[in-house]
Design a protein around this motif. Structure first.
Motif, PDB file in Angstrom:
ATOM      1  N   LEU A  78       0.818  -1.203   0.000  1.00 21.93           N
ATOM      2  CA  LEU A  78       0.000   0.000   0.000  1.00 21.93           C
ATOM      3  C   LEU A  78       0.860   1.264   0.000  1.00 21.93           C
ATOM      4  O   LEU A  78       0.594   2.204  -0.748  1.00 21.93           O
ATOM      5  CB  LEU A  78      -0.929  -0.007   1.215  1.00 21.93           C
ATOM      6  N   ALA A  79       1.885   1.305   0.833  1.00 24.70           N
ATOM      7  CA  ALA A  79       2.734   2.492   0.897  1.00 24.70           C
ATOM      8  C   ALA A  79       3.408   2.750  -0.449  1.00 24.70           C
ATOM      9  O   ALA A  79       3.525   3.902  -0.889  1.00 24.70           O
ATOM     10  CB  ALA A  79       3.778   2.336   1.997  1.00 24.70           C
ATOM     11  N   PHE A  80       3.838   1.701  -1.118  1.00 21.71           N
ATOM     12  CA  PHE A  80       4.437   1.817  -2.447  1.00 21.71           C
ATOM     13  C   PHE A  80       3.439   2.424  -3.425  1.00 21.71           C
ATOM     14  O   PHE A  80       3.756   3.350  -4.182  1.00 21.71           O
ATOM     15  CB  PHE A  80       4.884   0.434  -2.929  1.00 21.71           C
ATOM     16  N   ALA A  81       2.198   1.933  -3.418  1.00 22.95           N
ATOM     17  CA  ALA A  81       1.166   2.435  -4.330  1.00 22.95           C
ATOM     18  C   ALA A  81       0.830   3.893  -4.036  1.00 22.95           C
ATOM     19  O   ALA A  81       0.643   4.696  -4.955  1.00 22.95           O
ATOM     20  CB  ALA A  81      -0.084   1.563  -4.223  1.00 22.95           C
ATOM     21  N   LEU A  82       0.762   4.266  -2.757  1.00 28.80           N
ATOM     22  CA  LEU A  82       0.465   5.648  -2.406  1.00 28.80           C
ATOM     23  C   LEU A  82       1.573   6.589  -2.854  1.00 28.80           C
ATOM     24  O   LEU A  82       1.311   7.725  -3.273  1.00 28.80           O
ATOM     25  CB  LEU A  82       0.232   5.767  -0.898  1.00 28.80           C
ATOM     26  N   ASN A  83       2.810   6.128  -2.773  1.00 33.62           N
ATOM     27  CA  ASN A  83       3.921   6.939  -3.265  1.00 33.62           C
ATOM     28  C   ASN A  83       3.820   7.170  -4.766  1.00 33.62           C
ATOM     29  O   ASN A  83       4.105   8.261  -5.265  1.00 33.62           O
ATOM     30  CB  ASN A  83       5.261   6.283  -2.925  1.00 33.62           C
ATOM     31  N   LYS A  84       3.413   6.149  -5.504  1.00 39.54           N
ATOM     32  CA  LYS A  84       3.259   6.289  -6.948  1.00 39.54           C
ATOM     33  C   LYS A  84       2.118   7.252  -7.273  1.00 39.54           C
ATOM     34  O   LYS A  84       2.207   8.051  -8.218  1.00 39.54           O
ATOM     35  CB  LYS A  84       3.019   4.924  -7.591  1.00 39.54           C
TER      36      LYS A  84
END
Length: 318
Positions: free
Chosen positions: A65-71
């Protein structure tokens, strides 16, 4: 009018995501919506591309989730960011109201805000109204002392139930299903910690860092949103009709059956507790406290994982 970027990470919640986007359409005059689909197998990305051409669609591997939010953050161009779950539905006027709130000079020290989150049954989602999980705050909660003494600032800080839920006030943390942050604050606080947190805990970590940067986080009950909690994990009765039901979930370069995926989610939810403690509290408490906290978390993890396995067996999930 200030631009608001709504940032949504999706994994196999196509039908709910569709409702979410329909709710957002025309909800604010200057709205940008970014959806990061994390390798869904239920046709989510295809649905967005076909039915919501005005949405910025990112197709990503499921790296958390954190990776997706960064993108999403990298693709956003707004003055404000609304991190929103696919299962969250802001009520009419909520987004405009939040922008107006932050535009007031008297609120310059506010770094983030959330609203009163209501579950489908009408009760408040208290995960959106929390204190930081220090060892003692967490201990009092899991011992049930916060329920015995809900108005105590000592025992009830986990959900801060001593505060009036109908009046705005400062809180410690909320959840990524509804987190409203000015872009200037995001630039100061930085990216989501996708190196430490895969799923769960990333929101508490982010709120912790917002407060470390000297900002307040406000709970604003004059604005509301509905939260269809449990769509992914699928264990809440009130969201069974919209729960994820794909047979295979792509997850961390693996393909998991739905049952195994739900077990993994339970494992990750408790792993996040230990990761947060090690990152933010391990140097603030004596070693003996840390050993007790970690041991307790791991016992709790075993309980949650085995409970989910039992639920899977009872429901016939592999």
């Amino acid at each position: 009018m200030k631009k608001v970027s709504v940032l949504i990470a999706n994994n196999n919640t196509r039908d709910v995501l569709k409702l979410c986007l329909e709710n957002l359409k025309d909800s604010y005059e200057n709205l940008e919506v970014v959806v990061a689909d994390t390798d869904s197998s239920d046709g989510s990305a295809e649905m967005v591309g076909k039915e919501f051409s005005w949405v910025k669609l990112l197709k990503l591997p499921n790296n958390g989730l954190a990776f997706a939010l960064n993108k999403c953050f990298e693709a956003a161009t707004g003055d404000y960011y609304l991190y929103l779950g696919t299962d969250a539905f802001p009520k009419e006027g909520t987004i405009k109201g939040l922008v107006d709130y932050f535009e007031e000079l008297s609120h310059a020290d506010v770094g983030a805000a959330t609203v009163k989150l209501l579950l489908r049954g009408g009760a408040q989602d208290m995960d959106g109204h929390r204190g930081f999980p220090t060892p003692f705050v967490s201990m009092f909660h899991f011992l049930g002392l916060d329920k015995l003494f809900p108005k105590s600032k000592t025992f009830a800080r986990y959900f801060m139930t001593y505060e009036d839920p109908e009046k705005e006030h400062e809180i410690d943390t909320c959840i990524t299903h509804f987190l409203f942050v000015p872009a200037k604050v995001t630039r100061k606080v930085g990216r989501w910690d996708d190196k430490t947190f895969f799923l769960y805990g990333e929101d508490i970590d982010y709120c912790f860092r917002i407060k470390e940067a000297g900002f307040k986080i406000m709970y604003l009950p004059q604005f509301r949103a509905e939260h269809w909690k449990g769509v992914t994990i699928g264990i809440r009765k009130e969201s069974q009709d919209v729960a994820m039901r794909v047979p295979i979930v792509k997850f961390r370069d693996r393909e998991l059956t739905l049952g195994k995926f739900r077990v993994e989610l339970q494992r990750l939810s408790t792993d996040a507790m230990e990761l947060f403690y090690r990152k933010h509290y391990s140097n603030k408490y004596p070693l003996i406290v840390g050993l007790f906290v970690v041991a307790t978390i791991r016992i709790f993890k075993a309980y949650r994982v085995n409970k989910q396995r039992y639920i899977n067996w009872r429901k016939g999930l592999k």
